[in-house]
Structures are given as C-alpha cells and as structure tokens.
Design a protein around this motif. Sequence first.
Motif, PDB file in Angstrom:
ATOM      1  N   VAL A  90       0.869  -1.182   0.000  1.00 36.38           N
ATOM      2  CA  VAL A  90       0.000   0.000   0.000  1.00 36.38           C
ATOM      3  C   VAL A  90       0.904   1.230   0.000  1.00 36.38           C
ATOM      4  N   VAL A  91       0.811   2.022  -1.054  1.00 42.14           N
ATOM      5  CA  VAL A  91       1.658   3.219  -1.188  1.00 42.14           C
ATOM      6  C   VAL A  91       0.795   4.462  -0.988  1.00 42.14           C
ATOM      7  N   VAL A  92       1.302   5.405  -0.178  1.00 42.39           N
ATOM      8  CA  VAL A  92       0.646   6.702  -0.012  1.00 42.39           C
ATOM      9  C   VAL A  92       1.603   7.772  -0.510  1.00 42.39           C
ATOM     10  N   ARG A  93       1.063   8.726  -1.259  1.00 43.96           N
ATOM     11  CA  ARG A  93       1.909   9.775  -1.849  1.00 43.96           C
ATOM     12  C   ARG A  93       1.361  11.156  -1.516  1.00 43.96           C
ATOM     13  N   ASN A  94       2.258  12.057  -1.095  1.00 49.56           N
ATOM     14  CA  ASN A  94       1.914  13.456  -0.861  1.00 49.56           C
ATOM     15  C   ASN A  94       2.436  14.353  -1.976  1.00 49.56           C
ATOM     16  N   ARG A  95       3.481  13.901  -2.642  1.00 51.52           N
ATOM     17  CA  ARG A  95       4.042  14.605  -3.799  1.00 51.52           C
ATOM     18  C   ARG A  95       4.324  13.580  -4.882  1.00 51.52           C
ATOM     19  N   VAL A  96       4.427  14.082  -6.101  1.00 49.89           N
ATOM     20  CA  VAL A  96       4.756  13.210  -7.231  1.00 49.89           C
ATOM     21  C   VAL A  96       6.232  12.827  -7.156  1.00 49.89           C
ATOM     22  N   ALA A  97       6.508  11.536  -7.323  1.00 50.11           N
ATOM     23  CA  ALA A  97       7.894  11.047  -7.419  1.00 50.11           C
ATOM     24  C   ALA A  97       7.855   9.640  -7.993  1.00 50.11           C
ATOM     25  N   GLY A  98       9.012   9.154  -8.376  1.00 48.35           N
ATOM     26  CA  GLY A  98       9.172   7.756  -8.770  1.00 48.35           C
ATOM     27  C   GLY A  98       8.192   7.315  -9.839  1.00 48.35           C
ATOM     28  N   SER A  99       7.506   6.191  -9.547  1.00 53.30           N
ATOM     29  CA  SER A  99       6.652   5.594 -10.587  1.00 53.30           C
ATOM     30  C   SER A  99       5.447   6.476 -10.908  1.00 53.30           C
ATOM     31  N   LEU A 100       5.024   7.343  -9.982  1.00 53.99           N
ATOM     32  CA  LEU A 100       3.885   8.228 -10.318  1.00 53.99           C
ATOM     33  C   LEU A 100       4.322   9.284 -11.335  1.00 53.99           C
ATOM     34  N   ALA A 101       5.572   9.746 -11.209  1.00 56.68           N
ATOM     35  CA  ALA A 101       6.108  10.696 -12.203  1.00 56.68           C
ATOM     36  C   ALA A 101       6.192  10.005 -13.565  1.00 56.68           C
ATOM     37  N   THR A 102       6.678   8.767 -13.567  1.00 55.16           N
ATOM     38  CA  THR A 102       6.813   8.016 -14.822  1.00 55.16           C
ATOM     39  C   THR A 102       5.442   7.754 -15.451  1.00 55.16           C
ATOM     40  N   ARG A 103       4.471   7.380 -14.603  1.00 56.63           N
ATOM     41  CA  ARG A 103       3.161   6.977 -15.120  1.00 56.63           C
ATOM     42  C   ARG A 103       2.361   8.156 -15.647  1.00 56.63           C
ATOM     43  N   THR A 104       2.501   9.324 -15.006  1.00 57.52           N
ATOM     44  CA  THR A 104       1.634  10.463 -15.346  1.00 57.52           C
ATOM     45  C   THR A 104       2.349  11.556 -16.131  1.00 57.52           C
ATOM     46  N   GLY A 105       3.674  11.582 -16.089  1.00 53.94           N
ATOM     47  CA  GLY A 105       4.408  12.681 -16.721  1.00 53.94           C
ATOM     48  C   GLY A 105       4.431  13.948 -15.875  1.00 53.94           C
ATOM     49  N   LEU A 106       3.828  13.899 -14.683  1.00 56.89           N
ATOM     50  CA  LEU A 106       3.879  15.074 -13.796  1.00 56.89           C
ATOM     51  C   LEU A 106       5.294  15.220 -13.240  1.00 56.89           C
ATOM     52  N   ALA A 107       5.686  16.473 -12.986  1.00 54.38           N
ATOM     53  CA  ALA A 107       7.056  16.732 -12.534  1.00 54.38           C
ATOM     54  C   ALA A 107       7.262  16.209 -11.123  1.00 54.38           C
ATOM     55  N   GLU A 108       8.450  15.596 -10.882  1.00 51.98           N
ATOM     56  CA  GLU A 108       8.779  15.127  -9.542  1.00 51.98           C
ATOM     57  C   GLU A 108       8.780  16.314  -8.583  1.00 51.98           C
ATOM     58  N   GLY A 109       8.167  16.147  -7.444  1.00 47.41           N
ATOM     59  CA  GLY A 109       8.095  17.215  -6.447  1.00 47.41           C
ATOM     60  C   GLY A 109       6.761  17.931  -6.440  1.00 47.41           C
ATOM     61  N   THR A 110       5.957  17.777  -7.506  1.00 46.61           N
ATOM     62  CA  THR A 110       4.640  18.421  -7.552  1.00 46.61           C
ATOM     63  C   THR A 110       3.820  18.007  -6.328  1.00 46.61           C
ATOM     64  N   VAL A 111       3.265  19.003  -5.625  1.00 45.80           N
ATOM     65  CA  VAL A 111       2.476  18.709  -4.430  1.00 45.80           C
ATOM     66  C   VAL A 111       1.089  18.228  -4.865  1.00 45.80           C
ATOM     67  N   LEU A 112       0.633  17.129  -4.277  1.00 38.16           N
ATOM     68  CA  LEU A 112      -0.705  16.592  -4.578  1.00 38.16           C
ATOM     69  C   LEU A 112      -1.710  17.266  -3.648  1.00 38.16           C
ATOM     70  N   ASP A 113      -2.841  17.702  -4.184  1.00 41.38           N
ATOM     71  CA  ASP A 113      -3.754  18.467  -3.312  1.00 41.38           C
ATOM     72  C   ASP A 113      -4.410  17.564  -2.258  1.00 41.38           C
ATOM     73  N   ARG A 114      -4.465  16.270  -2.526  1.00 38.42           N
ATOM     74  CA  ARG A 114      -4.780  15.319  -1.443  1.00 38.42           C
ATOM     75  C   ARG A 114      -3.986  14.044  -1.691  1.00 38.42           C
ATOM     76  N   PRO A 115      -3.747  13.275  -0.626  1.00 39.36           N
ATOM     77  CA  PRO A 115      -2.867  12.106  -0.788  1.00 39.36           C
ATOM     78  C   PRO A 115      -3.444  11.105  -1.782  1.00 39.36           C
ATOM     79  N   VAL A 116      -2.562  10.444  -2.505  1.00 40.54           N
ATOM     80  CA  VAL A 116      -2.928   9.375  -3.436  1.00 40.54           C
ATOM     81  C   VAL A 116      -2.587   8.047  -2.766  1.00 40.54           C
ATOM     82  N   VAL A 117      -3.546   7.134  -2.743  1.00 37.92           N
ATOM     83  CA  VAL A 117      -3.297   5.784  -2.203  1.00 37.92           C
ATOM     84  C   VAL A 117      -3.308   4.802  -3.369  1.00 37.92           C
ATOM     85  N   GLU A 118      -2.323   3.929  -3.391  1.00 38.59           N
ATOM     86  CA  GLU A 118      -2.247   2.920  -4.458  1.00 38.59           C
ATOM     87  C   GLU A 118      -1.991   1.545  -3.842  1.00 38.59           C
TER      88      GLU A 118
END
Length: 237
Positions: A90-118
């Motif tokens: 179970v992964v929780v993310r507060n900012r974009v990094a790693g595989s979320l950056a790869t999957r979405t193309g969003l810049a690493e470090g981008t703040v997520l307006d609410r946490p993403v759970v995967e």
Amino acid sequence: MAEELLYEGKAKRIYASERADQVVMEFKDDATALNGQKRATIEEKGIINRAFTVRLFRYLESERIPTHLLAEIDERRLLVRRLTMIGLEVVVRNRVAGSLATRTGLAEGTVLDRPVVEFYLKDDALGDPLLNDDHIRVLGMADEETVLRMRQMALRINRLLEEFFAARALILVDFKLEFGRTPTQEDGGVVLADEITPDTCRLWDRTTFEKFDKDRFRRDLGGVIEGYREAWKRVQQ
Ligand code: 5GP
C-alpha cells in the motif's frame, strides 16, 4: 540450536521464535532496486532500519495504530506478532515522485492536493504491478471491507507521519506499507506489519530537497548510508 528460518526477503529474514504466535524479524544490510537487477550491501543499513522502524511503530502505537511490533531483541532483530500477510503493498503519496512521475508525466516534487493511495501486488516475478479495487477482488487478495480498512489506516498513518517528519524538517514524499491479518478479530483484524524506513519512504530535506532515502541508491547519487544516518539523526529528535 539455530533458529528456524521461515522466510528470507531482500532486506529481512523471518525466524521462528519459542512461541507459535510470535516471530523474529532480522534486518539485513542488503539492498536491491530495479526489481532485483541492482544489488549491494550497505553496511549499517540494517541497524539503522531496525531502529527507525521501532521509533516510528512506537509512535504510531501511541496514536492507537495497531502494529506487529512486540519487543526489541538486539541491534538487528525485533520480536513481532505472527500474522497472515496480505500480499499487497500500500503506497501513499503526498508529492509526485518515482513511478507516479513516470506513469503520469507530472514533474517530480509536484504537491498533490490530497494524498494518493495505491495498491500493488507484491510479486517480484510480475514486477509488483499496480492494482485497482476490481483487480484485488478478482485475485481474492482481500475483501472490500479489508481494502477500505487498509486505505483508512494508510491515510491516518500518513497524517501522523507527515506531522512527525515535518517537525524534524523532513518532507514525507511517499511511502509503502504492508499489512497482515490477526488470527482472531482483535485490532479490527488488520495490523500494520513489515517496516517503515528510508528503504520504504521518500524523505526530502524541507529546504534543500536533499534526499535522505533509498533513491540515493536507486539513482546512484552516492552518500547512501550518510543519507540514512541523517534521517535517523532527525527522527531521534
Ligand atoms: P514508487 O512506486 O514511486 O517506486 O514507490 C513509492 C514509494 O513506495 C517509495 O517511497 C518507495 O520507497 C516505496 N516502495 C514501493 N515499492 C517498494 C518496494 O518494493 N520496496 C521498497 N523498499 N519500497 C517500495
């Protein structure tokens, strides 16, 4: 008599204990990345990770999060509750990094307006694939109630840890949790297991964004153990 080895993972070993409902978890210095293609021994890592896990699990326990931690044995080993592990990460993310950056193309470090759970399937042969709720149901990994419980616990743990790290000038970018089932329905039937360490979290300095986590190893940034030591120093504050 040597303790019976029940399971050996990439960074830990699990041994039987004198009691059927308890096992011994040992932290190794081994590190792997890129699904096992990259390997190294990082001296002292296991010692730091064991201490790190104790500090954070005790904090979470004090906030009424049930964990598998029972007692400290020595600098590399813990006594933990024996659980039936739920084979999901179970992964929780507060900012974009790693595989979320790869999957979405969003810049690493981008703040997520609410946490993403995967949820990921813990399966090296398949490369730990991302699962949605339907996939989890199809695989029979956990019922809907258990998935909801893990999500709620992960979000609560995220709030607690974000605050804990922020007080120590660290940004909790993301992290991975593993849960296990208790033999009876105590603690709601689901307990936080495994570890919380710089192997399983991304931790950045609040001001410089310097990384104090396993990305130093994954990305060949150098100073791996120095980064772990700095994270541990701050966590002790
Ligand atoms: P990502 O999906 O971006 O690679 O990882 C997200 C977060 O979960 C990171 O903090 C990473 O350390 C952690 N994580 C995800 N999968 C694993 C894994 O298989 N092993 C470890 N040690 N950490 C993981």
